[in-house]
Design a protein around this motif. Structure first.
Motif, PDB file in Angstrom:
ATOM      1  N   SER A  86       0.890  -1.323  -0.183  1.00  0.00           N
ATOM      2  CA  SER A  86       0.256  -0.142  -0.005  1.00  0.00           C
ATOM      3  C   SER A  86       0.908   1.175  -0.171  1.00  0.00           C
ATOM      4  CB  SER A  86      -0.949   0.121   1.097  1.00  0.00           C
ATOM      5  OG  SER A  86      -1.828  -1.219   1.259  1.00  0.00           O
ATOM      6  N   LEU A  87       0.723   2.268  -0.985  1.00  0.00           N
ATOM      7  CA  LEU A  87       1.356   3.542  -0.920  1.00  0.00           C
ATOM      8  C   LEU A  87       0.123   4.564  -0.797  1.00  0.00           C
ATOM      9  CD1 LEU A  87       3.477   2.743  -4.296  1.00  0.00           C
ATOM     10  CD2 LEU A  87       4.180   2.408  -1.713  1.00  0.00           C
ATOM     11  N   LYS A  95      -3.424  14.076  10.622  1.00  0.00           N
ATOM     12  CA  LYS A  95      -3.443  12.714  11.765  1.00  0.00           C
ATOM     13  C   LYS A  95      -4.364  11.548  11.285  1.00  0.00           C
ATOM     14  CE  LYS A  95      -2.171  15.550  15.466  1.00  0.00           C
ATOM     15  NZ  LYS A  95      -2.484  16.346  16.793  1.00  0.00           N
ATOM     16  N   GLU A  96      -5.510  12.074  10.757  1.00  0.00           N
ATOM     17  CA  GLU A  96      -6.723  11.153  10.249  1.00  0.00           C
ATOM     18  C   GLU A  96      -5.912  10.210   9.129  1.00  0.00           C
ATOM     19  OE1 GLU A  96     -10.373   9.257  10.090  1.00  0.00           O
ATOM     20  OE2 GLU A  96      -9.344  10.174  11.369  1.00  0.00           O
ATOM     21  N   VAL A  97      -5.348  10.804   8.169  1.00  0.00           N
ATOM     22  CA  VAL A  97      -4.731   9.973   7.145  1.00  0.00           C
ATOM     23  C   VAL A  97      -3.531   8.990   7.831  1.00  0.00           C
ATOM     24  CG1 VAL A  97      -3.325   9.833   5.014  1.00  0.00           C
ATOM     25  CG2 VAL A  97      -5.149  11.807   5.283  1.00  0.00           C
ATOM     26  N   ALA A 101      -3.576   4.960   7.664  1.00  0.00           N
ATOM     27  CA  ALA A 101      -2.351   4.345   7.132  1.00  0.00           C
ATOM     28  C   ALA A 101      -1.928   3.315   7.968  1.00  0.00           C
ATOM     29  CB  ALA A 101      -1.424   5.418   6.616  1.00  0.00           C
ATOM     30  N   ARG A 102      -2.003   3.596   9.125  1.00  0.00           N
ATOM     31  CA  ARG A 102      -1.437   2.712  10.293  1.00  0.00           C
ATOM     32  C   ARG A 102      -2.387   1.568  10.514  1.00  0.00           C
ATOM     33  NH1 ARG A 102       0.606   7.704  13.307  1.00  0.00           N
ATOM     34  NH2 ARG A 102       2.782   7.957  12.405  1.00  0.00           N
ATOM     35  N   GLN A 103      -3.636   1.699  10.365  1.00  0.00           N
ATOM     36  CA  GLN A 103      -4.540   0.672  10.647  1.00  0.00           C
ATOM     37  C   GLN A 103      -4.756  -0.162   9.274  1.00  0.00           C
ATOM     38  OE1 GLN A 103      -8.560   2.605  10.692  1.00  0.00           O
ATOM     39  NE2 GLN A 103      -9.428   0.712  11.354  1.00  0.00           N
ATOM     40  N   HIS A 104      -4.154   0.046   8.210  1.00  0.00           N
ATOM     41  CA  HIS A 104      -4.496  -0.601   7.061  1.00  0.00           C
ATOM     42  C   HIS A 104      -3.207  -0.996   6.337  1.00  0.00           C
ATOM     43  CE1 HIS A 104      -8.892  -0.539   6.624  1.00  0.00           C
ATOM     44  NE2 HIS A 104      -8.858   0.825   7.251  1.00  0.00           N
ATOM     45  N   MET A 105      -2.230  -0.686   6.973  1.00  0.00           N
ATOM     46  CA  MET A 105      -0.823  -1.195   6.600  1.00  0.00           C
ATOM     47  C   MET A 105       0.081  -1.754   7.620  1.00  0.00           C
ATOM     48  SD  MET A 105       0.080   2.594   4.847  1.00  0.00           S
ATOM     49  CE  MET A 105       1.018   2.244   3.348  1.00  0.00           C
TER      50      MET A 105
END
Length: 179
Positions: A86-87, A95-97, A101-105
């Motif tokens: 994932s990129l 912060k939301e992004v 990112a941390r949740q899905h990577m």
């Protein structure tokens, strides 16, 4: 970008008939560029599946969040295979992004590119502010008055790019739209 490569590239987005876009996907695709809403439409119609996705790219992640695509993007992310690359690309990283990112990577790495705002010595930058109706005439006068070997003109839309290129060519300038 893939014009001369042996890749099947499809682009799907709202505003065009969904059936035509679904038919273009029947034989599979190597690269799919999509808006979240149309992507979900096609998935719901069983025109495509995300089970074979190897690389997921979210460009302009910050703007996608600002435009209210957070819910559709979360739905898409949950449909992707767990094993994938994932990129996320973003000029800013709210912060939301970062949270998404941390949740899905898996083991995300953040790369920041910070450069001084400077240009190569051989490039001249200029800014002209012109009212809408006078832009083409102003650009024409600039091109006629200056000895310019090359120029990049940025416009807002793909259609405007083509239209400006055609108008400049009709005035005797050699140009090509990059859209």
């Amino acid at each position: 970008y893939a014009k001369y490569l042996a890749l099947n590239v499809q682009c799907v987005f709202g505003g065009l008939p969904v059936g035509k876009q679904a038919r273009a996907l029947v034989h599979g695709t190597d690269i799919l560029v999509a808006t979240p809403g149309r992507l979900l439409d096609l998935i719901e119609q069983r025109a495509l599946t995300l089970r074979h996705v190897e690389i997921f790219v979210l460009d302009e992640a910050d703007q996608m969040m600002d435009l209210g695509f957070i819910v559709p993007l979360k739905r898409v992310a949950n449909m992707l295979p767990k094993e994938r690359q994932s990129l996320f690309f973003s000029a800013t990283m709210p912060k939301e992004v970062l949270r998404i990112a941390r949740q899905h990577m898996k083991d995300p790495v953040e790369i920041q590119i910070k450069t001084k705002t400077s240009t190569v010595d051989t490039i001249v930058q200029r800014f002209w502010q012109v009212k809408g109706l006078h832009k083409l005439d102003a650009l024409t006068r600039i091109l006629e008055a200056e000895e310019i070997e090359g120029m990049i003109v940025f416009v807002r839309t793909k259609i405007a790019t083509v239209e400006l290129s055609e108008k400049l060519e009709s005035r005797g300038f050699s140009c090509a739209p990059l859209n």
